[in-house]
Motif scaffolding. Structure first.
Motif, mmCIF file in Angstrom:
data_model
loop_
_atom_site.group_PDB
_atom_site.id
_atom_site.type_symbol
_atom_site.label_atom_id
_atom_site.label_comp_id
_atom_site.label_asym_id
_atom_site.label_seq_id
_atom_site.Cartn_x
_atom_site.Cartn_y
_atom_site.Cartn_z
ATOM 1 N N ARG A 21 -4.306 11.246 -4.314
ATOM 2 C CA ARG A 21 -5.598 10.591 -4.579
ATOM 3 C C ARG A 21 -5.619 9.989 -5.983
ATOM 4 O O ARG A 21 -6.176 8.921 -6.217
ATOM 5 C CB ARG A 21 -6.752 11.582 -4.436
ATOM 6 C CG ARG A 21 -6.966 12.176 -3.054
ATOM 7 C CD ARG A 21 -7.357 11.144 -2.001
ATOM 8 N NE ARG A 21 -6.191 10.668 -1.258
ATOM 9 C CZ ARG A 21 -5.679 11.305 -0.207
ATOM 10 N NH1 ARG A 21 -6.236 12.404 0.234
ATOM 11 N NH2 ARG A 21 -4.608 10.832 0.413
ATOM 12 N N ASP A 49 -3.809 6.812 -5.863
ATOM 13 C CA ASP A 49 -4.639 5.808 -5.175
ATOM 14 C C ASP A 49 -5.622 5.164 -6.142
ATOM 15 O O ASP A 49 -5.867 3.953 -6.090
ATOM 16 C CB ASP A 49 -5.465 6.451 -4.045
ATOM 17 C CG ASP A 49 -4.615 6.813 -2.849
ATOM 18 O OD1 ASP A 49 -3.465 6.369 -2.779
ATOM 19 O OD2 ASP A 49 -5.118 7.553 -1.971
ATOM 20 N N ASP A 50 -6.221 5.990 -7.013
ATOM 21 C CA ASP A 50 -7.246 5.486 -7.929
ATOM 22 C C ASP A 50 -6.685 4.413 -8.857
ATOM 23 O O ASP A 50 -7.244 3.319 -8.952
ATOM 24 C CB ASP A 50 -7.819 6.641 -8.773
ATOM 25 C CG ASP A 50 -8.771 7.493 -7.958
ATOM 26 O OD1 ASP A 50 -9.299 6.988 -6.939
ATOM 27 O OD2 ASP A 50 -8.975 8.665 -8.326
ATOM 28 N N ALA A 73 -5.685 1.233 -6.902
ATOM 29 C CA ALA A 73 -6.822 0.376 -6.523
ATOM 30 C C ALA A 73 -7.381 -0.330 -7.754
ATOM 31 O O ALA A 73 -7.762 -1.510 -7.687
ATOM 32 C CB ALA A 73 -7.904 1.207 -5.839
ATOM 33 N N GLU A 101 -5.086 -3.181 -8.716
ATOM 34 C CA GLU A 101 -5.222 -4.266 -7.736
ATOM 35 C C GLU A 101 -6.493 -5.083 -8.004
ATOM 36 O O GLU A 101 -6.470 -6.317 -7.988
ATOM 37 C CB GLU A 101 -5.286 -3.628 -6.350
ATOM 38 C CG GLU A 101 -4.938 -4.537 -5.219
ATOM 39 C CD GLU A 101 -4.947 -3.783 -3.898
ATOM 40 O OE1 GLU A 101 -4.080 -4.052 -3.070
ATOM 41 O OE2 GLU A 101 -5.826 -2.931 -3.696
ATOM 42 N N ALA A 102 -7.590 -4.355 -8.276
ATOM 43 C CA ALA A 102 -8.860 -5.051 -8.544
ATOM 44 C C ALA A 102 -8.733 -5.894 -9.817
ATOM 45 O O ALA A 102 -9.250 -7.022 -9.874
ATOM 46 C CB ALA A 102 -9.985 -4.026 -8.681
ATOM 47 N N SER A 148 -6.735 -8.998 -9.137
ATOM 48 C CA SER A 148 -7.563 -9.914 -8.358
ATOM 49 C C SER A 148 -8.522 -10.674 -9.273
ATOM 50 O O SER A 148 -8.792 -11.853 -9.070
ATOM 51 C CB SER A 148 -8.320 -9.106 -7.305
ATOM 52 O OG SER A 148 -9.093 -9.946 -6.536
ATOM 53 N N LEU A 155 -0.641 -9.368 -4.916
ATOM 54 C CA LEU A 155 -1.562 -8.862 -3.887
ATOM 55 C C LEU A 155 -0.888 -8.755 -2.522
ATOM 56 O O LEU A 155 -1.179 -7.839 -1.750
ATOM 57 C CB LEU A 155 -2.821 -9.730 -3.803
ATOM 58 C CG LEU A 155 -3.724 -9.671 -5.041
ATOM 59 C CD1 LEU A 155 -4.953 -10.541 -4.849
ATOM 60 C CD2 LEU A 155 -4.154 -8.248 -5.368
ATOM 61 N N SER A 183 1.110 -5.642 -2.848
ATOM 62 C CA SER A 183 0.302 -4.423 -2.988
ATOM 63 C C SER A 183 -0.321 -4.034 -1.648
ATOM 64 O O SER A 183 -0.455 -2.863 -1.326
ATOM 65 C CB SER A 183 -0.773 -4.591 -4.057
ATOM 66 O OG SER A 183 -1.833 -5.362 -3.592
ATOM 67 N N GLU A 184 -0.659 -5.052 -0.875
ATOM 68 C CA GLU A 184 -1.176 -4.792 0.484
ATOM 69 C C GLU A 184 -0.158 -3.956 1.272
ATOM 70 O O GLU A 184 -0.487 -2.951 1.906
ATOM 71 C CB GLU A 184 -1.346 -6.154 1.161
ATOM 72 C CG GLU A 184 -1.816 -6.118 2.574
ATOM 73 C CD GLU A 184 -3.311 -6.232 2.653
ATOM 74 O OE1 GLU A 184 -3.851 -7.231 2.176
ATOM 75 O OE2 GLU A 184 -3.935 -5.312 3.190
ATOM 76 N N MET A 244 0.503 -0.445 -0.259
ATOM 77 C CA MET A 244 -0.633 0.444 -0.011
ATOM 78 C C MET A 244 -0.546 1.070 1.376
ATOM 79 O O MET A 244 -0.696 2.283 1.537
ATOM 80 C CB MET A 244 -1.929 -0.374 -0.146
ATOM 81 C CG MET A 244 -3.184 0.419 0.055
ATOM 82 S SD MET A 244 -3.135 1.969 -0.844
ATOM 83 C CE MET A 244 -4.335 1.736 -2.081
ATOM 84 N N ILE A 245 -0.257 0.256 2.391
ATOM 85 C CA ILE A 245 -0.197 0.814 3.749
ATOM 86 C C ILE A 245 1.014 1.739 3.884
ATOM 87 O O ILE A 245 0.919 2.802 4.482
ATOM 88 C CB ILE A 245 -0.176 -0.300 4.806
ATOM 89 C CG1 ILE A 245 -1.437 -1.159 4.659
ATOM 90 C CG2 ILE A 245 -0.141 0.296 6.200
ATOM 91 C CD1 ILE A 245 -1.534 -2.285 5.630
ATOM 92 N N LEU A 246 2.125 1.315 3.288
ATOM 93 C CA LEU A 246 3.321 2.184 3.313
ATOM 94 C C LEU A 246 3.002 3.543 2.714
ATOM 95 O O LEU A 246 3.336 4.588 3.286
ATOM 96 C CB LEU A 246 4.423 1.546 2.459
ATOM 97 C CG LEU A 246 5.507 0.753 3.147
ATOM 98 C CD1 LEU A 246 6.536 0.316 2.121
ATOM 99 C CD2 LEU A 246 6.199 1.582 4.219
ATOM 100 N N GLN A 260 0.040 4.970 2.242
ATOM 101 C CA GLN A 260 -0.957 5.745 2.999
ATOM 102 C C GLN A 260 -0.324 6.392 4.219
ATOM 103 O O GLN A 260 -0.625 7.532 4.565
ATOM 104 C CB GLN A 260 -2.126 4.852 3.431
ATOM 105 C CG GLN A 260 -2.947 4.294 2.290
ATOM 106 C CD GLN A 260 -3.509 5.371 1.385
ATOM 107 O OE1 GLN A 260 -3.928 6.417 1.848
ATOM 108 N NE2 GLN A 260 -3.483 5.142 0.088
ATOM 109 N N MET A 306 -0.047 10.407 4.690
ATOM 110 C CA MET A 306 -0.613 11.105 5.850
ATOM 111 C C MET A 306 0.413 12.050 6.467
ATOM 112 O O MET A 306 0.078 13.162 6.850
ATOM 113 C CB MET A 306 -1.062 10.098 6.893
ATOM 114 C CG MET A 306 -2.528 9.806 6.771
ATOM 115 S SD MET A 306 -3.036 8.714 8.073
ATOM 116 C CE MET A 306 -4.483 8.041 7.314
#
Lengths: 433, 143
Positions: free
Chosen positions: B13, B16-17, B20, B23-24, B27, B101, B104-105, B108-110, B112, B116
């Protein structure tokens, strides 16, 4: 403990789900064309063109995407592949496509022979698919919350198909079966609120937290909402009188709660970038919540429309296009480039140099394509809703909605086709090395 | 008492912070902020991966006797992530919003998907074999 779930080796070849995804938009375009040619279909749910349109959308577009997605998603969620997916897929895809076409033609020309062909093809396809899917779903040992919902969804699909077959028997003068047309609502309810809803719920539990870094759906919510929806659906279909009516009031409450909670989790996400998949999710859940609310008000005698028949058509289109199709369009924008990347990455696992040159997700499926998809779909949807309140302008408005819908499905095909071409080119450049 | 599952999940987590936030900032083309957040993310990610590869995984493998199982898959995925981080660092240095971006997209999915698997399967398995959570956690590096 199931450690096989940690392997990606069960993921089917990319061409398998993509075959379904590339076929589906054509049926969306055909449905939109029918609406364009005969906007008067909106006058009744029994209008031949309406029946054809609805089945082109639900079977040709909806089921086509869902079957492809299920074959792809199950091994990822549960490590359990759909058996013989590679061998069965072309047959399932071909059967579903031709069966849907014959069914739509049957409705349009009211020809028994067309219905017989459609029946044989569609019954065969669903037996094949549900048989294979059933084996996989039974084999899953520790599937988690998503698989719990997918199992219930598959059961609903089975009963929806059974009702559909019985439904067809009335067209084919097979009166000895004793099926009554009044059961049409059960067929529709099972297909939409059962199969469609539960499948989307199961997938959303997994992908919303994963793709958007949102908080996870709590396990009690996943299990509770799916089980409650399923039980209420069974009661609504089997019971009669006041109990059935109460269940029909419970259904939108459960669905509304799910939609509202999903919107809340999406709001809590960490990634706040402009993302069209998230916009599609927001659009679909907002549609869902609003439709549930207007349905509840309608049941309480406060209808937004004077004519009940028109109201139910609005509800059906709202659920189908506003919720289900919105979810599908959004998911495709994300899942397709991600799967492509995953397969490309695996192809160059022993080639670190090639890995650095791989196209990223946004190069495979550009965001500008997703943006256009979103605006085309939302304008088609808005015009469609408007047409129900258009009075004398209903047909012209529906004509515009149909044209926009046609553009939206055509755009989807163009986007997927181009993405697929980029993928094939990248794969060829890796394997050539 | 914190479990291994909770401790390692918290590290996810935390990554992740900053991911993100970086990334923001990219952007918004706020390159100073983006650089800071990206440095924090890259550092934290490397600490986390090293915790796993050099400490947690070997302990798990030794206790369970499973060497070519989930930990091998996780190590392979770590390498893929490191490759992507390298590409993203280049994109950041070149101040290329689109490249960054797009990558990073994907990362990010990789990540996550990877997280999991760890949170739902590998960490609970590790917890079963390594019962003294406090001792294991004290040997790991905090972010």
């Amino acid at each position: 403990m199931n450690t096989a779930g940690l392997s990606l080796d069960n993921v089917p070849e990319f061409r398998i789900p993509m075959g379904f995804f590339l076929s589906a938009p054509w049926f969306g375009m055909l449905a939109a064309l029918l609406m364009l040619i005969s906007p008067e279909l909106i006058s009744s749910r029994w209008h031949p063109s309406m029946l054809a349109t609805v089945h082109l959308l639900t079977l040709g577009f909806g089921a086509m995407i869902m079957v492809g997605a299920m074959i792809q998603v199950l091994p990822v969620l549960s490590s359990q592949p759909v058996p013989a997916a590679a061998t069965l897929s072309p047959w399932i895809r071909g059967g579903l496509a031709s069966g849907t076409l014959f069914l739509a033609l049957g409705f349009l020309f009211n020809q028994n022979s067309l219905f017989y062909i459609a029946l044989a093809l569609l019954a065969g396809v669903f037996m094949l698919f549900l048989g294979a899917l059933g084996v996989a779903l039974v084999r899953v040992k520790s599937g988690g919350d998503s698989v719990f919902s997918l199992r219930l969804a598959a059961l609903c699909l089975l009963v929806t198909v059974l009702f559909g077959v019985l439904q067809l028997s009335t067209y084919m003068d097979l009166n000895w079966i004793g099926y009554s047309f009044e059961r049409t609502d059960s067929h529709a309810l099972l297909g939409l609120a059962g199969w469609g809803m539960l499948l989307i719920m199961g997938v959303s539990f997994q992908v919303i937290p994963m793709f958007h870094v949102a908080p996870a759906f709590p396990w009690w919510f996943c299990r509770g909402s799916s089980a409650l929806l399923f039980i209420t659906l069974v009661i609504a279909l089997l019971a009669s009188g006041a109990i059935s009516k109460a269940a029909l009031l419970m259904l939108p409450l459960i669905i509304c709660f799910y939609g509202g909670y999903a919107l809340y989790l999406i709001y809590q996400r960490k990634r706040k970038l402009v993302d069209y998949t998230i916009r599609f999710w927001q659009l679909s859940f907002t549609n869902l919540v609003l439709l549930c609310l207007v349905y509840l008000l309608h049941q309480l005698g406060l209808s937004i429309m004077p004519e009940s028949a028109q109201f139910y058509l609005l509800l059906g289109f709202g659920f189908g296009l506003g919720f289900v199709v919105s979810v599908m369009l959004g998911m495709l924008q994300k899942i397709v480039p991600f799967l492509m990347f995953l397969h490309l990455q695996r192809a160059c696992i022993h080639e670190p140099g090639a890995f650095m040159k791989l196209p990223n997700m946004r190069q495979l499926l550009p965001q500008s394509d997703s943006k256009w998809q979103y605006y085309l779909h939302i304008s088609a949807l808005a015009t469609l809703y408007l047409s129900f309140f258009g009075g004398d302008l209903q047909y012209p408005l529906l004509f515009v909605a149909a044209a926009l819908l046609l553009a939206s499905f055509a755009w989807l095909f163009k986007t997927l086709w181009q993405a697929n071409r980029r993928y094939i080119e990248s794969m060829a450049s890796i394997t050539a090395k | 008492m914190t479990s291994i599952v909770e401790y390692m999940t918290d590290q996810h987590r935390c990554c992740d912070d900053s991911f993100a936030d970086a990334e923001a900032a990219v952007s918004a083309q706020n390159w100073g902020e983006a650089g800071q957040q990206w440095d924090k993310f890259s550092r934290d990610l490397e600490t986390h991966l090293t915790n796993e590869e050099e400490n947690l995984f070997p302990k798990f493998e030794q206790e369970s006797g499973i060497y070519n199982g989930p930990t091998a898959v996780m190590r392979m995925e770590h390498q893929q992530m490191r490759e992507m981080v390298k590409s993203m660092t280049k994109a950041l240095q070149a101040q290329s919003v689109d490249d960054y971006l797009g990558l990073s997209e994907t990362l990010m999915i990789l990540m996550q998907q990877h997280n999991m698997k760890e949170e739902q399967m590998l960490y609970p398995m590790t917890q079963q074999y390594l019962t003294d959570s406090a001792a294991v956690i004290s040997s790991l590096n905090d972010l």
